[in-house]
Design a protein around this motif. Structure first.
Motif, PDB file in Angstrom:
ATOM      1  N   LYS A  54       0.846  -1.188   0.000  1.00 61.01           N
ATOM      2  CA  LYS A  54       0.000   0.000   0.000  1.00 61.01           C
ATOM      3  C   LYS A  54       0.888   1.247   0.000  1.00 61.01           C
ATOM      4  N   SER A 108       0.542   1.764  -9.194  1.00 67.20           N
ATOM      5  CA  SER A 108      -0.633   0.878  -9.177  1.00 67.20           C
ATOM      6  C   SER A 108      -0.557  -0.106 -10.342  1.00 67.20           C
ATOM      7  N   ARG A 138      -7.075  -0.761  -7.788  1.00 65.38           N
ATOM      8  CA  ARG A 138      -5.745  -0.542  -7.195  1.00 65.38           C
ATOM      9  C   ARG A 138      -5.410   0.930  -7.026  1.00 65.38           C
ATOM     10  N   LEU A 139      -6.222   1.815  -7.665  1.00 67.01           N
ATOM     11  CA  LEU A 139      -5.890   3.240  -7.628  1.00 67.01           C
ATOM     12  C   LEU A 139      -7.109   4.045  -7.181  1.00 67.01           C
ATOM     13  N   GLU A 197      -1.215  -1.088  -4.257  1.00 67.17           N
ATOM     14  CA  GLU A 197      -2.493  -0.413  -3.981  1.00 67.17           C
ATOM     15  C   GLU A 197      -2.174   1.028  -3.646  1.00 67.17           C
ATOM     16  N   VAL A 198      -2.706   1.966  -4.421  1.00 71.64           N
ATOM     17  CA  VAL A 198      -2.256   3.356  -4.282  1.00 71.64           C
ATOM     18  C   VAL A 198      -3.423   4.307  -3.990  1.00 71.64           C
ATOM     19  N   ASN A 250      -6.310   0.985 -13.801  1.00 70.10           N
ATOM     20  CA  ASN A 250      -6.034   0.672 -12.396  1.00 70.10           C
ATOM     21  C   ASN A 250      -7.157   1.079 -11.451  1.00 70.10           C
TER      22      ASN A 250
END
Ligand SMILES: NC(=O)c1ccc[n+]([C@@H]2O[C@H](COP(=O)([O-])OP(=O)(O)OC[C@H]3O[C@@H](n4cnc5c(N)ncnc54)[C@H](O)[C@@H]3O)[C@@H](O)[C@H]2O)c1
Length: 434
Positions: A2, A20, A63-64, A25-26, A58
């Motif tokens: 993260k 990402s 993930r973003l 995980e951003v 993403n």
């Protein structure tokens, strides 16, 4: 892993999106709610080729994410990248207001170990101040690290640069911080190549200013050579080619023209000069680099004045507002020098830029802009080329000549071959070539 990235501009958004895409995980954070709103709607707040696709992919994969809350960002991840602006301060030194703000806010919300990473370009020793800030505002007694990880991406090719870096420079004070950063970059380096360099924090901070200043020096060097070429009757492009094939010199950043601009070189060279001054070293070499760059614009302006004789009421078409092609960034762009100067002289201006118009008009709403090169040049007494967009390189010169009142070009980017363009009937002025 993260990761939080604070500052969702040219660097932060690209960095977050590429992290990402590498599987992390951003959470990207910005205190400008308009930017975050746009991103939530899938609209990019900046123009950067390929960025929209990477962001969309993403976001869809979960993930973003985006937020305006540093509290959320601090809770979300152990590693927090600071990618806010460091614009020039009153005296030319880097303005650390935004970096300090982020350090303070993160400290106020930290409840366990956090690694704060300086991604923004900052003067050497910033980490000392950042650590002090965190210690001042920490509410809970917890461990933390500050690291430096300067960014070398270039606008216009930012995605390629971030996914295929030649080096990742990381300045750390602890094994833990270095290992965390290595883990973050591992998938990118595995796929895109490049070296991971661990060094001291101050060395990493200094590497960025030293690199940008060196590149700016190359540009000013070739611009100084260009002036000598004109005096001596040589062609700077031939000279640059002859120089650049020597691998010790290299061909890049040897394009003579209107001088460097953009959000990095002018401010970073200035900040490096100020830092040196503050440390007791008079960095005369870089001061000369700045002086050459400043006078390079005046040098091109002189060509315009000499050609037009009377500037008042002449129609001048400006090709290019962005500081370079493939970006909408106009910060410190040469256009910001030429437009007001020519307006002062009462020229009639019309400009063209495929993506830079919006940001330029935030500063000069009065400038007439059109989206067609030939319409821009209609009835013009002179075309001034400031950005080497592909569309300008590929322009139909016969058609251009037909629409102009008088076929005169002042080329601040040395795009055309002087002999060929003069054979078509143009009066042509460029830099370092007669
Ligand atoms: N642009 C480049 O090509 C480039 C390349 C390498 C390094 N850098 C460096 O990276 C840094 C960022 O540059 P940029 O071009 O991305 O700037 P930018 O102005 O595009 O983005 C900075 C963002 O930070 C946000 N911000 C400011 N204060 C904040 C705060 N307290 N909390 C949350 N968000 C905040 C702003 O709203 C803005 O969106 C600078 O130090 C710059 O020198 C830039």
């Amino acid at each position: 892993m993260k990761i939080s990235v604070v500052g969702t501009g040219y660097v932060g958004l690209v960095t977050g999106a590429c992290f990402s895409d590498a599987g992390h995980e951003v959470l990207c954070i910005d205190n400008d709610p308009k930017k975050i709103d746009l991103l939530h709607k899938g609209v990019m707040p900046i123009y950067e080729p390929g960025l929209d696709e990477i962001v969309a992919r993403n976001v869809k994969a979960g993930r973003l994410k985006f937020s305006t809350s540093i509290a959320e960002g601090t809770a979300f991840a152990e590693v927090i990248f600071i990618a806010v602006g460091t614009p020039p301060g009153v005296g030319g030194e880097a303005n650390m207001t935004y970096v300090e703000q982020v350090g303070r806010q993160v400290a106020e919300h930290m409840t366990s170990y956090r690694l704060l990473v300086e991604k923004s370009t900052v003067p050497a020793k910033t980490s000392e101040y950042l650590k002090r800030t965190v210690l001042k505002y920490l509410r809970e007694d917890t461990d933390f690290d500050v690291a430096s990880n300067p960014e070398f991406l270039r606008e216009g090719t930012a995605i390629e640069d971030a996914t295929h870096p030649d080096r990742i420079v990381v300045g750390v004070e602890s094994q833990r911080a270095g290992d965390l950063l290595e883990e973050i970059y591992r998938p990118i380096l595995k796929k895109g190549g490049g070296q991971f360099l661990r060094m001291s924090v101050t060395s990493a901070e200094l590497t960025k200013h030293a690199s940008n200043s060196f590149l700016a020096m190359k540009i000013s060097y070739i611009n100084a050579v260009a002036r000598i070429c004109e005096l001596a009757g040589a062609d700077v492009q031939q000279v640059a080619k002859g120089m650049g094939l020597d691998p010790r010199i290299g061909p890049r950043f040897l394009s003579a023209g209107v001088g460097y601009g953009g959000s990095c070189f002018p401010k970073d060279v200035d900040a490096f000069v100020r830092l040196a001054d503050a440390l007791g070293h008079d960095f005369k070499l870089l001061k000369e680099v700045q002086q050459i760059n400043k006078t390079q614009r005046e040098y091109v302006m002189k060509k315009i004045k000499q050609e037009l004789w009377v500037v008042q009421d002449k129609t001048i078409a400006i090709f290019g507002l962005a500081f370079k092609p493939e970006t909408d960034d106009v910060r410190e762009a040469p256009s910001l020098y030429f437009v007001p100067k020519l307006q002062e002289m009462k020229a009639k201006l019309r400009a063209w830029d495929p993506v830079g118009e919006g940001k330029f008009k935030e500063i000069h709403p009065e400038l007439e802009c059109v989206q067609d090169l030939y319409e821009c040049a209609k009835d013009a007494d002179l075309v001034l080329i400031l950005t080497e967009w592909d569309a300008v390189r590929k322009i139909d010169l016969k058609k251009l000549k037909e629409v102009m009142a008088c076929p005169v070009i002042v080329d601040g980017r040395n795009i055309f071959n002087p002999e060929e363009i003069r054979a078509l009937g143009f009066t042509y002025h460029s830099v370092g070539r007669n």
